[in-house]
Design an enzyme around this catalytic site. Structure first.
Site, PDB file in Angstrom:
ATOM      1  NE  ARG A  37      -4.010  -1.926   0.019  1.00 34.10           N
ATOM      2  CZ  ARG A  37      -4.846  -2.094  -0.984  1.00 34.10           C
ATOM      3  NH1 ARG A  37      -4.651  -1.467  -2.140  1.00 34.10           N
ATOM      4  NH2 ARG A  37      -5.879  -2.922  -0.852  1.00 34.10           N
ATOM      5  CB  ALA A  68     -10.786  -5.752  -0.390  1.00 35.23           C
ATOM      6  CD  GLU A 104     -11.846  -7.256  -6.605  1.00 35.62           C
ATOM      7  OE1 GLU A 104     -10.699  -7.744  -6.452  1.00 35.62           O
ATOM      8  OE2 GLU A 104     -12.087  -6.338  -7.408  1.00 35.62           O
ATOM      9  CD  GLU A 111      -6.316  -8.591  -8.536  1.00 35.06           C
ATOM     10  OE1 GLU A 111      -6.349  -9.560  -9.299  1.00 35.06           O
ATOM     11  OE2 GLU A 111      -7.324  -7.958  -8.192  1.00 35.06           O
TER      12      GLU A 111
END
Length: 206
Positions: A64, A76, A93, A142
């Site tokens: 992040r 999420a 997701e 991802e």
């Protein structure tokens, strides 16, 4: 008692991006004047507490950038597909991020992430009846995800120890523990989502 109505006198856009927009509203205040309020518009999101038959919950370790490190979070994603319900988005997701599907879905909590400046609200689901499916990896972030299964009690302990700080993850894990313990019940998977953000999504319709 008559309460003041905080009406918006004027509004101007500062930035409109791909995921968020920043606007400045001038709001009528109780004393008769006005005050400026900066508002970050968001698409809204969903998150999933995927709980297996052994009481394990799948978390993802994801970078992040605003915090500059990887965080343990729930699978999420954004509510960014037109016509897709929150539960459908959550199922998508879950498959994309950790390669799981579920047969049982319950709404746990809706989390207003930081209502002092953003309209972002995340709906967190409890998913059970899990099975493995092929992952459909979407993008570089991802592809970098690490997924790991923790006992639910251990994940809750990590949240209480400050090792999990993502807001929807903390709320979702605590809510899931309450449901599993039998002290609370979730809502239907299609429960009304009254605070789902809509303003940013409507911009693309203009």
């Amino acid at each position: 008692m008559t309460r003041h109505e905080f009406s918006t006198v004027s509004s101007r856009d500062v930035h409109v991006g791909r995921v968020v927009a920043l606007r400045v509203d001038e709001v009528a205040m109780p004393g008769g004047g006005t005050a400026k309020r900066e508002v970050v518009e968001h698409l809204g999101a969903v998150a999933v507490v995927a709980l297996d038959d052994d009481g394990g919950v799948t978390l993802v370790h994801q970078y992040r950038h605003p915090l500059g490190r990887r965080l343990w979070e729930l699978p999420a994603g954004l509510l960014d597909a037109g016509g897709e319900s929150p539960r459908e988005a959550a199922a998508r997701e879950l498959a994309e991020e950790v390669g799981l599907a579920a047969t049982e879905w319950v709404t746990l909590v809706d989390v207003a992430v930081s209502p002092g400046f953003t309209d972002e609200v995340v709906r967190v689901f409890l998913a059970r009846g899990l099975s493995v499916v092929d992952r459909d990896v979407q993008g570089e972030e991802e592809a970098d995800l690490e997924a790991r299964t923790f006992p639910l009690d251990e994940a809750v302990a990590m949240a209480l120890a400050g090792e999990i700080v993502n807001g929807p993850a903390v709320a979702g894990l605590l809510a899931a523990r309450a449901v599993v313990a039998g002290g609370a019940a979730g809502r239907p998977a299609d429960a009304p989502f009254h605070d789902r953000p809509t303003r940013f999504a409507r911009r693309s319709e203009r």
